[in-house]
Write a protein that holds these residues in place. Structure first.
Motif, PDB file in Angstrom:
ATOM      1  N   PRO A 143      -4.329  -0.255   4.223  1.00  0.00           N
ATOM      2  CA  PRO A 143      -5.240  -0.176   3.074  1.00  0.00           C
ATOM      3  C   PRO A 143      -6.666  -0.478   3.528  1.00  0.00           C
ATOM      4  CG  PRO A 143      -4.072  -2.259   3.046  1.00  0.00           C
ATOM      5  CD  PRO A 143      -3.470  -1.446   4.161  1.00  0.00           C
ATOM      6  N   TRP A 174       0.823  -1.206   0.000  1.00  0.00           N
ATOM      7  CA  TRP A 174       0.000   0.000   0.000  1.00  0.00           C
ATOM      8  C   TRP A 174       0.858   1.257   0.000  1.00  0.00           C
ATOM      9  CZ3 TRP A 174      -4.502   1.247  -1.464  1.00  0.00           C
ATOM     10  CH2 TRP A 174      -5.208   2.326  -0.945  1.00  0.00           C
ATOM     11  N   GLU A 208      -4.570  -2.019  -3.710  1.00  0.00           N
ATOM     12  CA  GLU A 208      -3.827  -1.324  -4.763  1.00  0.00           C
ATOM     13  C   GLU A 208      -3.977  -1.986  -6.133  1.00  0.00           C
ATOM     14  OE1 GLU A 208      -1.233  -4.547  -3.279  1.00  0.00           O
ATOM     15  OE2 GLU A 208      -2.446  -3.000  -2.318  1.00  0.00           O
TER      16      GLU A 208
END
Length: 277
Positions: free
Chosen positions: A135, A36, A141
């Motif tokens: 995250p 992340w 991502e």
């Protein structure tokens, strides 16, 4: 040079690489945090350090087996008793087995100092999670922008507008967060922060972090609210409802101390108030 000499030197270098990569992986952030935040050390990512560790391990294994072949006679001699008879459970082997057994058992049963070693490593990872942020979900991502908006409950139009205002270029809704980050020289977390950012008086303000950052306790409440675009009237009202009388010129640390609490607990109240409003 002889094969025996090359084998021994290869074993030594592979051992050094294993030690180095083991130390790096011991303190590296958890995978979700590392990916992340696009974590790097010496120019290498967590994945690259892990790959080097794995292949160095196989090299060490291969060189170790070859080294065992070339040094079979000396190793067998370690197992001989005074009568020159080979004993698999020779005193030296028994001690070696016991040492390894103690380490394995101590680790499984969480006893010191083995658990202390693990806890020390976890402290690095927890600190990294606070520093770099978590995250919203695992491997976020890798999600396309459209799916990311659905998973996080954010409005796609608002995301596009905030990213555009932050100067972040997006090729399309099917572009992944990681691809957007790399194309703009940012980390996935920075892209995510830009999605949440708001415009106050024509200026872009960052989202309020989930965890307090270093030095926040020294900031005056008024300055803190301005930095993160918070309505100070709402913040004061929420704190007052909790029995905390605050002044905008007081630091978070001073407010917390005056009411017998700590800056982290005070920050949590402010964070919850910001989420509600």
């Amino acid at each position: 040079m002889s094969i025996r000499k090359i084998t021994s030197l290869t074993l030594l270098v592979a051992f050094v690489l294993l030690i180095l990569t083991s130390l790096v992986l011991y303190v590296v952030p958890e995978g979700r945090v590392a990916y992340w935040s696009d974590w790097h050390w010496l120019g290498l990512t967590k994945t690259q350090w892990g790959d080097i560790h794995t292949n160095s391990g196989f090299l060490f294994l291969a060189a170790g087996l070859l080294h065992l072949v070339y040094n079979w006679k000396p190793i067998v001699s370690y197992l001989r008793n005074r009568a020159k008879q080979v004993q698999l459970l020779a005193p030296g082997m028994v001690i070696a087995l016991l040492v390894n057994l103690v380490v394995v058992a101590g680790t499984l049963f969480n006893v010191p100092p083995f658990q202390s070693i693990l806890d020390f490593g976890h402290s690095f990872k927890e600190a990294a999670a606070i520093k770099y942020g978590e995250p919203p979900y695992g491997h976020a991502e890798l999600s396309p922008l459209r799916l990311f908006a659905e998973r996080t409950g954010l409005h796609l139009e608002a995301i596009r507008e905030n990213l555009k205002h932050a100067g972040i270029q997006v090729a399309g809704d099917d572009q992944t967060i990681l691809a957007i980050a790399k194309a703009n020289g940012l980390t996935p977390k920075a892209v995510y922060d830009a999605m949440h950012s708001r415009t106050t008086n024509g200026e872009q303000v960052p989202p309020l972090p989930e965890q307090p950052q270093a030095g926040m306790g020294q900031k005056a409440l008024g300055e803190f609210c301005r930095q993160y675009g918070l309505d100070h009237h709402q913040v004061l009202a929420v704190l007052a409802a909790k029995g905390i009388k605050a002044d905008l010129n007081q630091s978070l640390k001073e407010i917390a101390s005056a009411h017998g609490t700590d800056p982290q607990s005070l920050y949590k109240l402010i964070y919850e108030a910001a989420r509600v409003h």
